[in-house]
Design an enzyme around this catalytic site. Structure first.
Site, PDB file in Angstrom:
ATOM      1  N   LYS A 198       0.820  -1.214   0.000  1.00 53.06           N
ATOM      2  CA  LYS A 198       0.000   0.000   0.000  1.00 53.06           C
ATOM      3  C   LYS A 198       0.864   1.280   0.000  1.00 53.06           C
ATOM      4  O   LYS A 198       2.068   1.226   0.257  1.00 53.06           O
ATOM      5  CB  LYS A 198      -0.926  -0.028   1.229  1.00 53.06           C
ATOM      6  CG  LYS A 198      -1.962  -1.164   1.191  1.00 53.06           C
ATOM      7  CD  LYS A 198      -2.904  -1.073   2.392  1.00 53.06           C
ATOM      8  CE  LYS A 198      -3.976  -2.144   2.348  1.00 53.06           C
ATOM      9  NZ  LYS A 198      -4.915  -2.026   3.496  1.00 53.06           N
TER      10      LYS A 198
ATOM     11  N   TYR B 277     -12.342  -2.235  -3.607  1.00 56.18           N
ATOM     12  CA  TYR B 277     -12.784  -2.386  -2.217  1.00 56.18           C
ATOM     13  C   TYR B 277     -14.301  -2.261  -2.085  1.00 56.18           C
ATOM     14  O   TYR B 277     -14.802  -1.891  -1.019  1.00 56.18           O
ATOM     15  CB  TYR B 277     -12.103  -1.346  -1.326  1.00 56.18           C
ATOM     16  CG  TYR B 277     -10.733  -1.761  -0.802  1.00 56.18           C
ATOM     17  CD1 TYR B 277     -10.577  -2.882   0.023  1.00 56.18           C
ATOM     18  CD2 TYR B 277      -9.589  -1.013  -1.084  1.00 56.18           C
ATOM     19  CE1 TYR B 277      -9.337  -3.252   0.534  1.00 56.18           C
ATOM     20  CE2 TYR B 277      -8.337  -1.378  -0.581  1.00 56.18           C
ATOM     21  CZ  TYR B 277      -8.220  -2.496   0.227  1.00 56.18           C
ATOM     22  OH  TYR B 277      -7.008  -2.859   0.740  1.00 56.18           O
TER      23      TYR B 277
ATOM     24  N   ASN C 138      -1.939   0.412   6.703  1.00 57.39           N
ATOM     25  CA  ASN C 138      -1.365  -0.795   7.292  1.00 57.39           C
ATOM     26  C   ASN C 138      -0.535  -1.625   6.307  1.00 57.39           C
ATOM     27  O   ASN C 138      -0.418  -2.838   6.449  1.00 57.39           O
ATOM     28  CB  ASN C 138      -2.459  -1.625   7.971  1.00 57.39           C
ATOM     29  CG  ASN C 138      -3.561  -2.027   7.013  1.00 57.39           C
ATOM     30  OD1 ASN C 138      -3.480  -1.758   5.821  1.00 57.39           O
ATOM     31  ND2 ASN C 138      -4.586  -2.691   7.521  1.00 57.39           N
TER      32      ASN C 138
ATOM     33  N   HIS D 155      -2.230  -5.389   1.616  1.00 59.70           N
ATOM     34  CA  HIS D 155      -3.525  -6.064   1.446  1.00 59.70           C
ATOM     35  C   HIS D 155      -3.243  -7.516   1.082  1.00 59.70           C
ATOM     36  O   HIS D 155      -2.294  -7.795   0.348  1.00 59.70           O
ATOM     37  CB  HIS D 155      -4.333  -5.421   0.310  1.00 59.70           C
ATOM     38  CG  HIS D 155      -5.489  -6.288  -0.135  1.00 59.70           C
ATOM     39  ND1 HIS D 155      -6.709  -6.248   0.501  1.00 59.70           N
ATOM     40  CD2 HIS D 155      -5.574  -7.259  -1.092  1.00 59.70           C
ATOM     41  CE1 HIS D 155      -7.508  -7.160  -0.080  1.00 59.70           C
ATOM     42  NE2 HIS D 155      -6.844  -7.777  -1.046  1.00 59.70           N
TER      43      HIS D 155
HETATM   44  P1  ADP Z   1      -7.735  -6.688   5.973  1.00 54.82           P
HETATM   45  O1  ADP Z   1      -6.964  -5.733   5.082  1.00 54.82           O
HETATM   46  O2  ADP Z   1      -6.910  -7.157   7.140  1.00 54.82           O
HETATM   47  O3  ADP Z   1      -8.381  -7.817   5.208  1.00 54.82           O
HETATM   48  P2  ADP Z   1     -10.407  -5.496   6.139  1.00 54.82           P
HETATM   49  O4  ADP Z   1     -10.753  -6.287   4.912  1.00 54.82           O
HETATM   50  O5  ADP Z   1     -11.312  -5.593   7.317  1.00 54.82           O
HETATM   51  O6  ADP Z   1      -8.920  -5.822   6.643  1.00 54.82           O
HETATM   52  O7  ADP Z   1     -10.323  -3.947   5.754  1.00 54.82           O
HETATM   53  C1  ADP Z   1      -9.758  -3.530   4.530  1.00 54.82           C
HETATM   54  C2  ADP Z   1      -8.863  -2.341   4.794  1.00 54.82           C
HETATM   55  O8  ADP Z   1      -9.664  -1.228   5.212  1.00 54.82           O
HETATM   56  C3  ADP Z   1      -7.838  -2.511   5.919  1.00 54.82           C
HETATM   57  O9  ADP Z   1      -6.677  -3.215   5.531  1.00 54.82           O
HETATM   58  C4  ADP Z   1      -7.548  -1.064   6.266  1.00 54.82           C
HETATM   59  O10 ADP Z   1      -6.659  -0.460   5.322  1.00 54.82           O
HETATM   60  C5  ADP Z   1      -8.919  -0.434   6.133  1.00 54.82           C
HETATM   61  N1  ADP Z   1      -9.627  -0.420   7.428  1.00 54.82           N
HETATM   62  C6  ADP Z   1     -10.208  -1.469   8.059  1.00 54.82           C
HETATM   63  N2  ADP Z   1     -10.744  -1.116   9.242  1.00 54.82           N
HETATM   64  C7  ADP Z   1     -10.508   0.238   9.354  1.00 54.82           C
HETATM   65  C8  ADP Z   1     -10.809   1.223  10.339  1.00 54.82           C
HETATM   66  N3  ADP Z   1     -11.471   0.907  11.462  1.00 54.82           N
HETATM   67  N4  ADP Z   1     -10.405   2.491  10.113  1.00 54.82           N
HETATM   68  C9  ADP Z   1      -9.755   2.851   8.988  1.00 54.82           C
HETATM   69  N5  ADP Z   1      -9.423   1.960   8.000  1.00 54.82           N
HETATM   70  C10 ADP Z   1      -9.790   0.671   8.183  1.00 54.82           C
HETATM   71 MG    MG Z   2      -9.879  -7.790   3.772  1.00 56.76          MG
END
Ligand code: ADP
Ligand code: MG
Length: 140
Positions: free
Chosen positions: A11, A51, A114, A117
């Site tokens: 990212k 997304y 973070n 992905h």
């Molecule tokens: P992952 O990437 O671990 O699969 P999710 O699919 O739940 O997590 O969420 C997609 C992405 O959305 C996350 O990686 C993060 O970048 C963002 N995200 C998720 N939860 C939050 C939050 N509470 N606040 C801001 N961004 C978030």
């Molecule tokens: Mg996810």
């Protein structure tokens, strides 16, 4: 166990800090092979399409703005149980909850920014790989 393919994205928070190589080393050290990779700049609309499952979430606008803010590196990882293995190497979504040694524990800046992905299941892996790559670009 079967050989699988999964879609990974390095990212913008990580490309900005020049962490592509350090993150790729984590994948390779875990036995995942990078069988396709390209650096691209997403538009906000493309980030929203990728997304779309999160379209109703309160963080959707922040997420799509962030994903379009700077280049990303999209890649296909291949290996035994690659989908689950990649999720292990990535660590929990919130870096404060990620296990030591995981990419997110070491590099992520926040729950939103973070660093990586990774696909979460075989069906989404297939869809997400074809979102970014043609069959000709996958050389396993
Ligand atoms: P992952 O990437 O671990 O699969 P999710 O699919 O739940 O997590 O969420 C997609 C992405 O959305 C996350 O990686 C993060 O970048 C963002 N995200 C998720 N939860 C939050 C939050 N509470 N606040 C801001 N961004 C978030
Ligand atoms: Mg996810």
């Amino acid at each position: 166990m079967a050989t699988e393919r999964t879609l990974s994205i390095i990212k913008p928070d990580a490309t900005r800090r020049n962490l592509t190589g350090k993150i790729n080393a984590k994948f390779e050290d875990a036995g995942l092979r990078i069988i396709a990779q390209k650096r691209i700049q997403l538009t906000k609309a493309q980030a929203g399409e990728f997304y779309k499952v999160h379209a109703e979430r309160p963080f959707f606008d922040e997420l799509t703005t962030f994903m379009a803010s700077e280049p990303v590196v999209v890649q296909v990882l291949e290996g035994e149980s690659a989908i689950a293995k990649n999720r292990e190497v990535m660590g929990a979504t919130n870096p404060a909850e990620a296990d030591a040694g995981t990419i997110r524990a070491e590099f992520a800046e926040s729950v939103g920014e973070n660093s990586v992905h990774g696909s979460d299941a075989p069906e989404t892996a297939k869809e997400e790989i074809s979102f970014f790559f043609s069959g000709l670009e996958l050389v396993g």
